[in-house]
Write a protein that holds these residues in place. Structure first.
Motif, PDB file in Angstrom:
ATOM      1  N   THR A  17       0.844  -1.195   0.000  1.00  0.00           N
ATOM      2  CA  THR A  17       0.000   0.000   0.000  1.00  0.00           C
ATOM      3  C   THR A  17       0.878   1.243   0.000  1.00  0.00           C
ATOM      4  OG1 THR A  17      -0.116  -0.012   2.422  1.00  0.00           O
ATOM      5  CG2 THR A  17      -1.867  -1.152   1.218  1.00  0.00           C
ATOM      6  N   VAL A  18       0.277   2.339  -0.406  1.00  0.00           N
ATOM      7  CA  VAL A  18       1.010   3.594  -0.505  1.00  0.00           C
ATOM      8  C   VAL A  18       0.093   4.725  -0.082  1.00  0.00           C
ATOM      9  CG1 VAL A  18       0.385   3.952  -2.922  1.00  0.00           C
ATOM     10  CG2 VAL A  18       2.447   5.016  -2.024  1.00  0.00           C
ATOM     11  N   LEU A  19       0.692   5.760   0.522  1.00  0.00           N
ATOM     12  CA  LEU A  19      -0.062   6.945   0.919  1.00  0.00           C
ATOM     13  C   LEU A  19      -0.380   7.787  -0.312  1.00  0.00           C
ATOM     14  CD1 LEU A  19      -1.086   9.043   3.027  1.00  0.00           C
ATOM     15  CD2 LEU A  19       1.243   9.949   3.080  1.00  0.00           C
ATOM     16  N   ALA A  54      -9.285   2.430   3.874  1.00  0.00           N
ATOM     17  CA  ALA A  54      -8.481   3.255   2.964  1.00  0.00           C
ATOM     18  C   ALA A  54      -8.278   4.659   3.507  1.00  0.00           C
ATOM     19  CB  ALA A  54      -9.139   3.333   1.592  1.00  0.00           C
ATOM     20  N   LEU A  56      -7.056   7.322   6.012  1.00  0.00           N
ATOM     21  CA  LEU A  56      -6.131   7.541   7.122  1.00  0.00           C
ATOM     22  C   LEU A  56      -6.626   8.631   8.057  1.00  0.00           C
ATOM     23  CD1 LEU A  56      -2.711   7.411   5.239  1.00  0.00           C
ATOM     24  CD2 LEU A  56      -3.812   5.607   6.589  1.00  0.00           C
ATOM     25  N   GLU A  83      -4.840   5.439   1.960  1.00  0.00           N
ATOM     26  CA  GLU A  83      -3.824   4.381   1.836  1.00  0.00           C
ATOM     27  C   GLU A  83      -4.431   3.290   0.971  1.00  0.00           C
ATOM     28  OE1 GLU A  83      -0.600   2.310   4.744  1.00  0.00           O
ATOM     29  OE2 GLU A  83      -2.688   2.179   5.372  1.00  0.00           O
ATOM     30  N   GLU A  86      -0.630  -0.097  -4.158  1.00  0.00           N
ATOM     31  CA  GLU A  86       0.191   0.630  -5.128  1.00  0.00           C
ATOM     32  C   GLU A  86      -0.382   0.521  -6.536  1.00  0.00           C
ATOM     33  OE1 GLU A  86       4.795   1.216  -4.107  1.00  0.00           O
ATOM     34  OE2 GLU A  86       4.209  -0.865  -4.481  1.00  0.00           O
TER      35      GLU A  86
END
Length: 432
Positions: A17-19, A54, A56, A83, A86
């Protein structure tokens, strides 16, 4: 406007996962629409596709410099902190882009913009936020902040929303309508406030209801507060009296935090359309047509206090020879800059006091046409009589406008309650 290519985004592992921070601005117009509503629609779709995990944080409502001449109404941008896998980053971007294109009101000054940060937020985006709180920021500067961007002038607010510092924040529950906006009586709002204040605030100004807008936007009402549970309680009170919205969302926001003073870049010299603070002595103040107060400080800066600011205008009218600190927005009018006052701090007043004899302290009397002065006590004659200025600091006070005229960023007087508990979208209901 060409759409940016996202081929540089790393999608090596669809399980990682990515911010992702998405910012949106300038989707409304004077005839309708609302940027917070676009943010609400986007949040609902993200919730449907990726679930509550998802998010944050709450969706973010970021107020910026209200003195910008090409704003539509409140100069607010929104952002979502997410989040996601990717491999879904490009899908998030496409979803946000479609949401803006399909819901922006492209008329008048409206020029929507979109910005996205993947991973860490670039420091330049944080600087853009600080500048956008108080200054006019160019679109070019925002596009060089290191984010993925699309659109027109709204890119500035979108980048600022992504870079916003909300370490000190409040909340607002914004409810939306379908059809006509039923007016909520002051009595119902007063009951709501009695049960929730100070954890909700800025609800009434006398009998004037402040939680309902008057324009053609889709907002039914907006309740500002310090605690999401108290906002939900306030909503339930309104619903118990028959005022049920079609949908609602809780935003984390920089409203009522004095963010422009804490984080904003305030220039030393007056600049058009910027936020400014200045200290000086009021040498002139008078009512003009429309009963507004126009005055001037000893440094030459002119200021305006609209009559509907209430006590603030009246105090400044009576404040000649007062040492004051004024806060507000600078706008060019009639070939010069005027400071449109948002708040004032009266620090003291200068009052003339006749000089006395330096030898014995006696009072001085005039000797007539030669303008000499003689001490009544010891008889010493002086060529002139000086004037001393006494400084009275006992009148020091802060002066704010009436609640209905508070700007969004202004921290209301008396709002000293701080909520230390941390609220997240996973700990409380926040959207419907």
């Amino acid at each position: 406007m060409s759409e940016p290519c996202l081929v540089h985004i790393n999608t090596r592992s669809p399980m990682a996962t990515v911010l992702v921070l998405i910012g949106i601005d300038d989707t409304d117009s004077y005839t309708g629409g609302c940027t917070t509503h676009v943010g609400y629609l986007l949040a609902k779709e993200v919730l449907r596709r990726w679930g509550e995990e998802a998010f944050l944080d709450f969706p973010r409502l970021v107020r910026l410099n209200p003195n910008i001449p090409f704003k539509t109404r409140g100069n607010a941008a929104v952002a979502l902190a997410l989040e996601v896998p990717e491999g879904d980053v490009e899908e998030v971007w496409r979803l946000a882009l479609d949401m803006v294109k399909n819901n922006a009101r492209r008329e008048g000054k409206t020029d929507p913009g979109l910005a996205m940060a993947v991973g860490e937020v670039p420091e330049r985006a944080r600087v853009i936020y600080k500048m956008a709180l108080t200054q006019v920021v160019s679109r070019g500067a925002a596009e060089r902040a290191g984010l993925i961007t699309w659109g027109g002038r709204g890119v500035v607010g979108a980048v600022a929303a992504v870079g916003a510092d909300l370490s000190r924040s409040t909340f607002e529950l914004i409810a939306y309508r379908e059809g006509e906006r039923a007016a909520i009586p002051a009595e119902v709002v007063r009951l709501m406030e009695a049960l929730t204040y100070p954890f909700t605030f800025h609800n009434l100004d006398g009998r004037r209801v402040l939680i309902q807008p008057r324009g053609p936007d889709p907002v039914y009402y907006g309740i500002r507060g310090l605690s999401p549970p108290h906002l939900l309680l306030a909503k339930s009170i309104l619903e118990a009296h028959g005022y049920k919205p079609a949908g609602w969302v809780i935003y984390r926001t920089n409203q009522a935090t004095d963010a422009h003073l804490a984080h904003g870049v305030i220039l030393a010299e007056p600049t058009p359309y910027s936020y400014y603070r200045v200290r000086g002595v009021v040498v002139e103040a008078r009512r003009v047509a429309g009963r507004h107060v126009v005055g001037r400080l000893d440094n030459g800066l002119a200021f305006v206090a609209y009559r509907h600011l209430g006590r603030l205008a009246s105090e400044l009218e009576r404040c000649v020879m007062c040492d004051v600190e004024l806060y507000g927005g600078l706008k060019p009018r009639f070939g010069q800059l005027f400071l449109y006052v948002e708040r004032a701090y009266v620090l003291g007043r200068y009052a003339p006091s006749p000089s006395r004899c330096p030898y014995c302290g006696g009072s001085l009397e005039s000797l007539g046409r030669d303008r000499r002065w003689r001490c009544r006590r010891c008889g010493v004659v002086f060529r002139s009589r000086g004037v001393r200025w006494l400084y009275d600091s006992s009148i020091a006070k802060a002066v704010f406008p009436r609640p209905g005229e508070w700007r969004h960023l202004l921290r209301p007087p008396g709002l000293d309650v701080e909520v230390t508990g941390f609220f997240s979208p996973r700990s409380v209901e926040w959207i419907s």
